[in-house]
Design a protein around this motif. Sequence first.
Motif, PDB file in Angstrom:
ATOM      1  N   GLN A  84       0.838  -1.186   0.000  1.00  9.28           N
ATOM      2  CA  GLN A  84       0.000   0.000   0.000  1.00  9.28           C
ATOM      3  C   GLN A  84       0.884   1.252   0.000  1.00  9.28           C
ATOM      4  OE1 GLN A  84      -3.258  -0.658  -0.339  1.00  9.28           O
ATOM      5  NE2 GLN A  84      -2.712  -2.821  -0.160  1.00  9.28           N
ATOM      6  N   LYS A  85       0.246   2.408  -0.181  1.00 13.34           N
ATOM      7  CA  LYS A  85       0.975   3.669  -0.103  1.00 13.34           C
ATOM      8  C   LYS A  85       1.481   3.867   1.318  1.00 13.34           C
ATOM      9  CE  LYS A  85       0.624   8.603  -1.098  1.00 13.34           C
ATOM     10  NZ  LYS A  85      -0.258   9.710  -1.551  1.00 13.34           N
ATOM     11  N   GLN A  86       2.789   4.048   1.471  1.00 12.95           N
ATOM     12  CA  GLN A  86       3.409   4.202   2.788  1.00 12.95           C
ATOM     13  C   GLN A  86       4.748   4.908   2.616  1.00 12.95           C
ATOM     14  OE1 GLN A  86       6.274   2.207   3.629  1.00 12.95           O
ATOM     15  NE2 GLN A  86       6.280   0.752   1.944  1.00 12.95           N
ATOM     16  N   PRO A  87       5.323   5.443   3.693  1.00 12.51           N
ATOM     17  CA  PRO A  87       6.521   6.302   3.572  1.00 12.51           C
ATOM     18  C   PRO A  87       7.836   5.540   3.399  1.00 12.51           C
ATOM     19  CG  PRO A  87       5.804   6.231   5.849  1.00 12.51           C
ATOM     20  CD  PRO A  87       4.779   5.454   5.068  1.00 12.51           C
ATOM     21  N   TYR A  88       7.827   4.496   2.559  1.00 11.66           N
ATOM     22  CA  TYR A  88       9.065   3.814   2.171  1.00 11.66           C
ATOM     23  C   TYR A  88       9.838   3.262   3.366  1.00 11.66           C
ATOM     24  CZ  TYR A  88       7.691   6.539  -1.833  1.00 11.66           C
ATOM     25  OH  TYR A  88       6.944   7.102  -2.835  1.00 11.66           O
ATOM     26  N   PHE A  89       9.111   2.725   4.355  1.00 15.02           N
ATOM     27  CA  PHE A  89       9.753   2.180   5.555  1.00 15.02           C
ATOM     28  C   PHE A  89      10.826   1.162   5.183  1.00 15.02           C
ATOM     29  CE2 PHE A  89       5.596   2.932   8.048  1.00 15.02           C
ATOM     30  CZ  PHE A  89       6.039   4.172   8.485  1.00 15.02           C
ATOM     31  N   GLY A  90      12.083   1.441   5.544  1.00 18.31           N
ATOM     32  CA  GLY A  90      13.171   0.482   5.454  1.00 18.31           C
ATOM     33  C   GLY A  90      13.619   0.061   4.079  1.00 18.31           C
ATOM     34  N   ALA A  91      13.063   0.646   3.012  1.00 19.04           N
ATOM     35  CA  ALA A  91      13.315   0.156   1.656  1.00 19.04           C
ATOM     36  C   ALA A  91      14.543   0.797   1.014  1.00 19.04           C
ATOM     37  CB  ALA A  91      12.089   0.414   0.774  1.00 19.04           C
ATOM     38  N   VAL A  92      15.069   0.126  -0.009  1.00 21.09           N
ATOM     39  CA  VAL A  92      16.126   0.704  -0.842  1.00 21.09           C
ATOM     40  C   VAL A  92      15.458   1.621  -1.870  1.00 21.09           C
ATOM     41  CG1 VAL A  92      17.872   0.215  -2.609  1.00 21.09           C
ATOM     42  CG2 VAL A  92      17.749  -1.184  -0.543  1.00 21.09           C
ATOM     43  N   ILE A  93      15.944   2.844  -1.973  1.00 22.43           N
ATOM     44  CA  ILE A  93      15.376   3.841  -2.871  1.00 22.43           C
ATOM     45  C   ILE A  93      16.320   4.034  -4.054  1.00 22.43           C
ATOM     46  CG2 ILE A  93      14.465   6.186  -3.044  1.00 22.43           C
ATOM     47  CD1 ILE A  93      13.035   4.368  -0.997  1.00 22.43           C
ATOM     48  N   GLY A  94      15.802   3.949  -5.275  1.00 15.24           N
ATOM     49  CA  GLY A  94      16.634   4.113  -6.457  1.00 15.24           C
ATOM     50  C   GLY A  94      15.786   4.115  -7.719  1.00 15.24           C
ATOM     51  N   ARG A  95      16.343   4.438  -8.896  1.00 13.05           N
ATOM     52  CA  ARG A  95      17.767   4.607  -9.095  1.00 13.05           C
ATOM     53  C   ARG A  95      18.335   5.856  -8.439  1.00 13.05           C
ATOM     54  NH1 ARG A  95      19.691   3.152 -15.292  1.00 13.05           N
ATOM     55  NH2 ARG A  95      18.625   1.147 -15.455  1.00 13.05           N
ATOM     56  N   VAL A  96      17.553   6.934  -8.368  1.00 11.96           N
ATOM     57  CA  VAL A  96      18.064   8.174  -7.786  1.00 11.96           C
ATOM     58  C   VAL A  96      17.186   8.577  -6.616  1.00 11.96           C
ATOM     59  CG1 VAL A  96      18.516  10.627  -8.169  1.00 11.96           C
ATOM     60  CG2 VAL A  96      19.099   8.974  -9.946  1.00 11.96           C
ATOM     61  N   ALA A  97      17.773   8.631  -5.424  1.00 13.59           N
ATOM     62  CA  ALA A  97      17.033   9.035  -4.229  1.00 13.59           C
ATOM     63  C   ALA A  97      17.134  10.544  -4.070  1.00 13.59           C
ATOM     64  CB  ALA A  97      17.588   8.313  -3.004  1.00 13.59           C
ATOM     65  N   ASN A  98      16.537  11.247  -4.999  1.00 15.04           N
ATOM     66  CA  ASN A  98      16.596  12.704  -4.995  1.00 15.04           C
ATOM     67  C   ASN A  98      15.574  13.216  -5.996  1.00 15.04           C
ATOM     68  OD1 ASN A  98      17.473  15.352  -4.470  1.00 15.04           O
ATOM     69  ND2 ASN A  98      19.596  14.660  -4.257  1.00 15.04           N
ATOM     70  N   ARG A  99      15.528  14.523  -6.191  1.00 13.03           N
ATOM     71  CA  ARG A  99      14.617  15.126  -7.144  1.00 13.03           C
ATOM     72  C   ARG A  99      15.372  15.579  -8.386  1.00 13.03           C
ATOM     73  NH1 ARG A  99      12.589  16.213  -2.138  1.00 13.03           N
ATOM     74  NH2 ARG A  99      10.353  15.933  -1.876  1.00 13.03           N
ATOM     75  N   ILE A 100      14.788  15.356  -9.538  1.00 11.21           N
ATOM     76  CA  ILE A 100      15.332  15.823 -10.804  1.00 11.21           C
ATOM     77  C   ILE A 100      14.304  16.762 -11.428  1.00 11.21           C
ATOM     78  CG2 ILE A 100      16.060  15.163 -13.127  1.00 11.21           C
ATOM     79  CD1 ILE A 100      17.120  12.574 -11.982  1.00 11.21           C
ATOM     80  N   ALA A 101      14.694  18.004 -11.642  1.00 10.80           N
ATOM     81  CA  ALA A 101      13.768  19.041 -12.095  1.00 10.80           C
ATOM     82  C   ALA A 101      13.065  18.635 -13.382  1.00 10.80           C
ATOM     83  CB  ALA A 101      14.506  20.363 -12.285  1.00 10.80           C
ATOM     84  N   LYS A 102      11.748  18.698 -13.350  1.00 11.01           N
ATOM     85  CA  LYS A 102      10.890  18.432 -14.495  1.00 11.01           C
ATOM     86  C   LYS A 102      11.043  17.016 -15.049  1.00 11.01           C
ATOM     87  CE  LYS A 102      10.740  23.290 -15.825  1.00 11.01           C
ATOM     88  NZ  LYS A 102      10.991  24.290 -16.894  1.00 11.01           N
ATOM     89  N   GLY A 103      11.737  16.155 -14.319  1.00  7.21           N
ATOM     90  CA  GLY A 103      11.871  14.761 -14.739  1.00  7.21           C
ATOM     91  C   GLY A 103      12.685  14.566 -15.999  1.00  7.21           C
ATOM     92  N   THR A 104      13.582  15.477 -16.313  1.00 12.28           N
ATOM     93  CA  THR A 104      14.411  15.359 -17.515  1.00 12.28           C
ATOM     94  C   THR A 104      15.872  15.592 -17.171  1.00 12.28           C
ATOM     95  OG1 THR A 104      14.182  17.694 -18.106  1.00 12.28           O
ATOM     96  CG2 THR A 104      12.530  16.168 -18.988  1.00 12.28           C
ATOM     97  N   PHE A 105      16.758  14.922 -17.888  1.00 17.80           N
ATOM     98  CA  PHE A 105      18.193  15.153 -17.753  1.00 17.80           C
ATOM     99  C   PHE A 105      18.872  14.766 -19.061  1.00 17.80           C
ATOM    100  CE2 PHE A 105      17.477  10.795 -16.418  1.00 17.80           C
ATOM    101  CZ  PHE A 105      18.500  10.093 -17.032  1.00 17.80           C
ATOM    102  N   LYS A 106      20.103  15.216 -19.237  1.00 18.82           N
ATOM    103  CA  LYS A 106      20.865  14.911 -20.438  1.00 18.82           C
ATOM    104  C   LYS A 106      22.106  14.112 -20.084  1.00 18.82           C
ATOM    105  CE  LYS A 106      19.493  18.716 -23.501  1.00 18.82           C
ATOM    106  NZ  LYS A 106      19.978  19.859 -24.321  1.00 18.82           N
ATOM    107  N   VAL A 107      22.377  13.088 -20.879  1.00 23.19           N
ATOM    108  CA  VAL A 107      23.604  12.301 -20.773  1.00 23.19           C
ATOM    109  C   VAL A 107      24.207  12.200 -22.165  1.00 23.19           C
ATOM    110  CG1 VAL A 107      24.596  10.051 -20.252  1.00 23.19           C
ATOM    111  CG2 VAL A 107      22.802  10.970 -18.791  1.00 23.19           C
ATOM    112  N   ASP A 108      25.439  12.641 -22.302  1.00 21.04           N
ATOM    113  CA  ASP A 108      26.135  12.610 -23.592  1.00 21.04           C
ATOM    114  C   ASP A 108      25.314  13.278 -24.684  1.00 21.04           C
ATOM    115  OD1 ASP A 108      28.230  11.231 -22.386  1.00 21.04           O
ATOM    116  OD2 ASP A 108      27.381   9.270 -22.878  1.00 21.04           O
TER     117      ASP A 108
END
Length: 204
Positions: A84-108
């Motif tokens: 169910q929806k819950q605050p990620y108790f004890g779980a591994v967070i990934g690939r990126v445990a952070n915020r990426i603006a507008k959900g876009t990024f550039k690589v190469d």
Amino acid sequence: VSGIRGAGSGCTRQTFPMASVTRAVFGELPSGGGTVEKFQLQSDLLRVDIISWGCTITALEVKDRQGRASDVVLGFAELEGYLQKQPYFGAVIGRVANRIAKGTFKVDGKEYHLAITRNPTVCTGRSQQGFDKVLWTLGAVKCVQFSRISPDGEEGYPGELKVWVTYTLDGGELHSATTEHKPVQATPVNLTTILTSTWQATRI
């Protein structure tokens, strides 16, 4: 939470003679999605329960000065709570445990678009199919080691990513180690595990 620290190569270390490992079924995923197992690491001073769904720590029991044991992290007794929806108790967070603006990024020079959960930013580790919402594979039995392959294009990320997460006990200390195998393509990676204790939130 006292007694938690990072470690290096996990199961290959020779400093964990006091810990035992047991294995049991924790629950079944809906629609034949697979069996979730619980692995328990126990020493004279600590006991930690970890399930294969999200590589999640469900319990961390420590003893006080009088030898009384208490579970110091928040979690659920049954699998349904973690689905169910819950605050990620004890779980591994990934690939990126952070915020990426507008959900876009550039690589190469190539732009990638991620699954957006919050506008105008995306909390990419906690998305629709993050590492906390998948079934991990057991990789070792001397300790508790899970692995998974994050396929190319998962949640919009480029490149296949192989991940190992290892937990071991050394007396009164819980050691954690995360190893990422770099994909052929460059990709952002920033994993973490969030433990919510009865008095504070702690990241391994």
